[in-house]
Design a protein around this motif. Structure first.
Motif, PDB file in Angstrom:
ATOM      1  N   ILE A  66       0.846  -1.207   0.000  1.00 36.05           N
ATOM      2  CA  ILE A  66       0.000   0.000   0.000  1.00 36.05           C
ATOM      3  C   ILE A  66       0.880   1.256   0.000  1.00 36.05           C
ATOM      4  O   ILE A  66       0.573   2.247  -0.667  1.00 36.05           O
ATOM      5  CB  ILE A  66      -0.969  -0.010   1.211  1.00 36.05           C
ATOM      6  N   ALA A  67       2.016   1.202   0.723  1.00 29.59           N
ATOM      7  CA  ALA A  67       2.948   2.349   0.724  1.00 29.59           C
ATOM      8  C   ALA A  67       3.519   2.577  -0.674  1.00 29.59           C
ATOM      9  O   ALA A  67       3.716   3.717  -1.095  1.00 29.59           O
ATOM     10  CB  ALA A  67       4.081   2.106   1.728  1.00 29.59           C
ATOM     11  N   PHE A  88       4.732   6.103   9.503  1.00 30.07           N
ATOM     12  CA  PHE A  88       4.698   4.773  10.134  1.00 30.07           C
ATOM     13  C   PHE A  88       5.098   4.880  11.615  1.00 30.07           C
ATOM     14  O   PHE A  88       4.423   4.351  12.489  1.00 30.07           O
ATOM     15  CB  PHE A  88       5.663   3.819   9.399  1.00 30.07           C
ATOM     16  N   ALA A  89       6.230   5.578  11.872  1.00 29.82           N
ATOM     17  CA  ALA A  89       6.729   5.679  13.246  1.00 29.82           C
ATOM     18  C   ALA A  89       5.710   6.364  14.152  1.00 29.82           C
ATOM     19  O   ALA A  89       5.415   5.891  15.251  1.00 29.82           O
ATOM     20  CB  ALA A  89       8.044   6.461  13.254  1.00 29.82           C
ATOM     21  N   GLY A 116      -1.677  10.232   8.311  1.00 32.52           N
ATOM     22  CA  GLY A 116      -1.211  10.168   6.926  1.00 32.52           C
ATOM     23  C   GLY A 116      -1.798  11.287   6.082  1.00 32.52           C
ATOM     24  O   GLY A 116      -1.092  11.931   5.301  1.00 32.52           O
ATOM     25  N   LEU A 117      -3.081  11.523   6.293  1.00 30.86           N
ATOM     26  CA  LEU A 117      -3.777  12.564   5.522  1.00 30.86           C
ATOM     27  C   LEU A 117      -3.188  13.949   5.835  1.00 30.86           C
ATOM     28  O   LEU A 117      -2.924  14.739   4.923  1.00 30.86           O
ATOM     29  CB  LEU A 117      -5.265  12.521   5.856  1.00 30.86           C
ATOM     30  N   LEU A 234      -3.182   7.049   1.624  1.00 28.76           N
ATOM     31  CA  LEU A 234      -2.838   5.639   1.428  1.00 28.76           C
ATOM     32  C   LEU A 234      -1.713   5.196   2.364  1.00 28.76           C
ATOM     33  O   LEU A 234      -1.731   4.071   2.878  1.00 28.76           O
ATOM     34  CB  LEU A 234      -2.416   5.400  -0.033  1.00 28.76           C
ATOM     35  N   THR A 235      -0.763   6.096   2.618  1.00 29.83           N
ATOM     36  CA  THR A 235       0.312   5.760   3.562  1.00 29.83           C
ATOM     37  C   THR A 235      -0.269   5.540   4.957  1.00 29.83           C
ATOM     38  O   THR A 235       0.188   4.666   5.701  1.00 29.83           O
ATOM     39  CB  THR A 235       1.367   6.891   3.598  1.00 29.83           C
ATOM     40  N   GLY A 236      -1.305   6.318   5.301  1.00 29.78           N
ATOM     41  CA  GLY A 236      -1.989   6.126   6.584  1.00 29.78           C
ATOM     42  C   GLY A 236      -2.618   4.737   6.658  1.00 29.78           C
ATOM     43  O   GLY A 236      -2.522   4.059   7.688  1.00 29.78           O
TER      44      GLY A 236
END
Lengths: 328, 313
Positions: A66-67, A88-89, A116-117, A234-236
């Motif tokens: 996904i990342a 992520f952290a 993430g947003l 998406l990173t979230g």
């Protein structure tokens, strides 16, 4: 005597053959890498060709997958997002430190996506409207996020991740983990958006030639902003899936996260302005990467060997692909 | 001949370094006023020693960034150099090996970018992985024996002038000579400013780009040797942070990541700002973790202040 096949413009067998060869040679490097790995897998270990093992590989690959999908969005419009490790952290620490225990569980689920947003919005404003360097600004945001959580945790590992959240990784439908289903679903949604929505065309136009796109009336800054915000979102989701895969939280989710995401995106055929892999390319690249590392582990190859193998594959793939398809 | 004036000159193509110089001066003045130990000889010596590796590697990075490229493999070359310098062989052999390895990495990077059309980040990311792996194979854990002369060349002094300063000045002068006194320097600005125009005007763009990567690798090699001498031991991951930090220093010094604009002086100022941030916060007993936040924040402010014409990397 004239036959139907000999009419000018009619497709001949050799013509179709050329098209097939051209189509195959135009595939992103990830397809070749995965094909070679699958071909040699039976000779390496029987485990590697066990379907159950493939489900495990897919499950482990879901957060990175996904990342990578997120990274591919910004790289399509000639930008980059190096804040993946920071998101992520930050999300993992908040979920595992117990800070959210007194709030409804929904907040724990929503938190990584909100983080993430927000990071995506900050990155988008900095890159698209302030016109700051994408490399430096996203890296700075990541450094700040990691610094904040290290300060909050005083450098110590936080507690456990919520048990109930692990269902995302451990729950499955016919052996397919929920996390993989989320990965596939987000990939399909992005693919549909690219195929049917005007934003997909904007992304392609900006990636091909930003100046020409702007001249023809495409909102350049807004398109790049949207790419960063979507990538942040998406990173979230990727961070949420990563949290569900961890039993114990960590404040060091890996400096390598964004390097692996970059490498997989490139192998998948998406780079700065070049989009030859669609959504499937990066997906295949993540699977190929995970499979490669699994195979190297079977061979007993340690970290140095893995780094060299990873570097060689990226270099060879990029050189072959670049020489054939123009700059990548 | 290089004069002080030519070294300090700030033409348009040097980039927006007035902001960087202002920031540096402000930080120095604030440090002198609020941190009593700042001007102590030991602290200044530490500051110099801590900053020099970054300055040397950032000077090499400048050549690449002037062409519009980026070299993230700098850190791996530093790590490999520190590992090679601990090998059990004659000193000159170690140096030759370091130079040969750095040149090979520079050539591969340059050839990949200039001739094979691979994007600089991708090409140097690949060689970064290979270099880091090789460094870990040569020296799996930090340690090893370093030649005494190397440690002395870093720790000693020539009269009142510390050797660290000599390293820094020599590296800066070499970079300035290449950039301002050689046709190659002009080619760098031309190729980075507008590749098509440069090509039309007879600039050997591909050769210029390849040479820029080789120079970047050789400066990284020098930075690695300095680091080895300073630590008096090898560290296979010692250079890990310098790939990104050198880019950061260059950007802080007003060198445009899109290419064509920048200066040696700007890079030195940018690296000095980064070094000073670490030093000042150590003196002020700021938590190591908060230092990362402050560094990221300051960097963001400076980069945001340098609004660019193009959107992107």
């Amino acid at each position: 005597m004239t036959t139907v096949n000999s009419k000018p413009g009619a497709p001949s067998a050799s013509f179709n053959g050329k098209r097939v060869v051209s189509w195959i040679s135009g595939l992103p490097p990830a397809y070749y890498v995965l094909s070679i790995l699958i071909a040699v897998a039976p000779a390496v270990s029987a485990t590697l060709i066990n379907p159950n093992y493939w489900f495990v590989i897919l499950k482990q690959s879901a957060p990175l997958g996904i990342a990578v999908l997120a990274q591919s969005l910004v790289m399509r419009v000639r930008s980059i997002d190096l804040s993946v490790s920071g998101v992520f952290a930050f999300a993992i620490y908040l979920a595992s430190s117990g800070l959210l225990n007194s709030y409804p569980p929904l907040l724990t689920v929503a938190m990584p996506i909100i983080v993430g947003l927000l990071v995506g919005i900050i990155n988008g404003v900095l890159v698209a409207y302030v016109r700051a360097s994408a490399v430096i600004s996203t890296l700075s945001v990541s450094a700040m996020l990691i610094g904040i959580i290290q300060y909050m945790s005083a450098g110590r590992a936080p507690g456990s991740t919520p048990t109930w959240l692990r269902v995302l990784t451990n729950g499955n439908v016919y052996g397919l983990s929920y996390s993989v289903i989320i990965w596939v679903a987000t990939s399909v949604l992005v693919a549909i958006a690219f195929r049917f929505l005007i934003i997909g065309r904007y992304f392609r136009a900006v990636g091909d030639n930003p100046r020409a796109a702007e001249t023809t009336g495409i909102p350049l800054a807004r398109t790049i902003f949207v790419s960063h915000v979507t990538a942040g979102f998406l990173t979230g989701i990727a961070a949420l899936v990563q949290i569900s895969a961890l039993a114990v939280g960590t404040i060091k989710p890996g400096f390598d996260t964004f390097m692996n995401a970059l490498a997989a995106t490139i192998l998948g055929g998406v780079t700065f302005g070049v989009d030859r892999g669609g959504v499937a390319g990066p997906f295949v690249a993540v699977v190929a990467f995970s499979f490669l590392f699994a195979m190297l582990t079977v061979f007993g190859i340690q970290e140095p060997g893995k780094l060299i193998a990873q570097g060689l594959i990226i270099a060879l793939a990029a050189i072959i692909y670049g020489a054939r398809a123009g700059r990548i | 001949m290089i004069t002080v004036a030519s070294y300090l000159r700030v033409p348009y193509r040097a980039g927006a370094i007035r902001l960087s110089i202002g920031t540096l001066l402000l930080m120095v003045v604030a440090s002198i006023i609020f941190l009593p130990g700042f001007l102590a000889g030991e602290n200044l010596s530490n500051l110099l020693a801590q900053s020099t590796t970054l300055v040397i590697s950032a000077l090499g990075q400048t050549f690449v960034i002037l062409t519009g490229g980026l070299d993230v493999s700098v850190g791996s070359i530093i790590s490999m150099t520190t590992a090679i310098m601990t090998l059990d062989m004659p000193a000159f052999m170690r140096i030759l090996l370091c130079i040969a390895v750095a040149t090979a990495f520079g050539l591969v990077n340059g050839y990949g970018v200039a001739r094979l059309n691979v994007h600089p980040i991708i090409m140097t990311l690949a060689t970064m992985g290979i270099g880091q792996g090789l460094a870990l194979i040569i020296l799996p854990i930090p340690g090893g024996r370093v030649p005494d002369w190397l440690s002395t060349s870093v720790a000693g002094s020539i009269g009142p002038v510390p050797n660290t300063l000599v390293w820094l000045i020599v590296a800066s002068l070499v970079a300035a000579w290449i950039l301002y006194r050689r046709p190659f320097g002009l080619y760098l600005f031309a190729a980075g400013g507008n590749e098509f125009n440069a090509r039309m005007n007879g600039v050997p763009v591909e050769r210029t780009i390849i040479n820029a990567y080789v120079l970047s690798a050789l400066f990284a090699c020098a930075a690695g040797m300095f680091l080895t001498g300073r630590l008096a031991s090898g560290d296979p991951k010692g250079g890990a942070t310098f790939g990104i930090e050198s880019v950061t220093a260059v950007a802080l010094g007003g060198v445009h990541l899109a290419g064509g604009i920048g200066s040696v002086f700007g890079t030195v100022v940018g690296a000095a700002i980064l070094g000073l941030i670490n030093n000042v916060m150590n003196l002020a007993n700021v938590s190591a973790f908060l230092q990362s936040v402050a560094k990221g924040g300051l960097l963001l402010v400076l980069v945001v202040s340098q609004r660019r014409k193009t959107i992107g990397l």
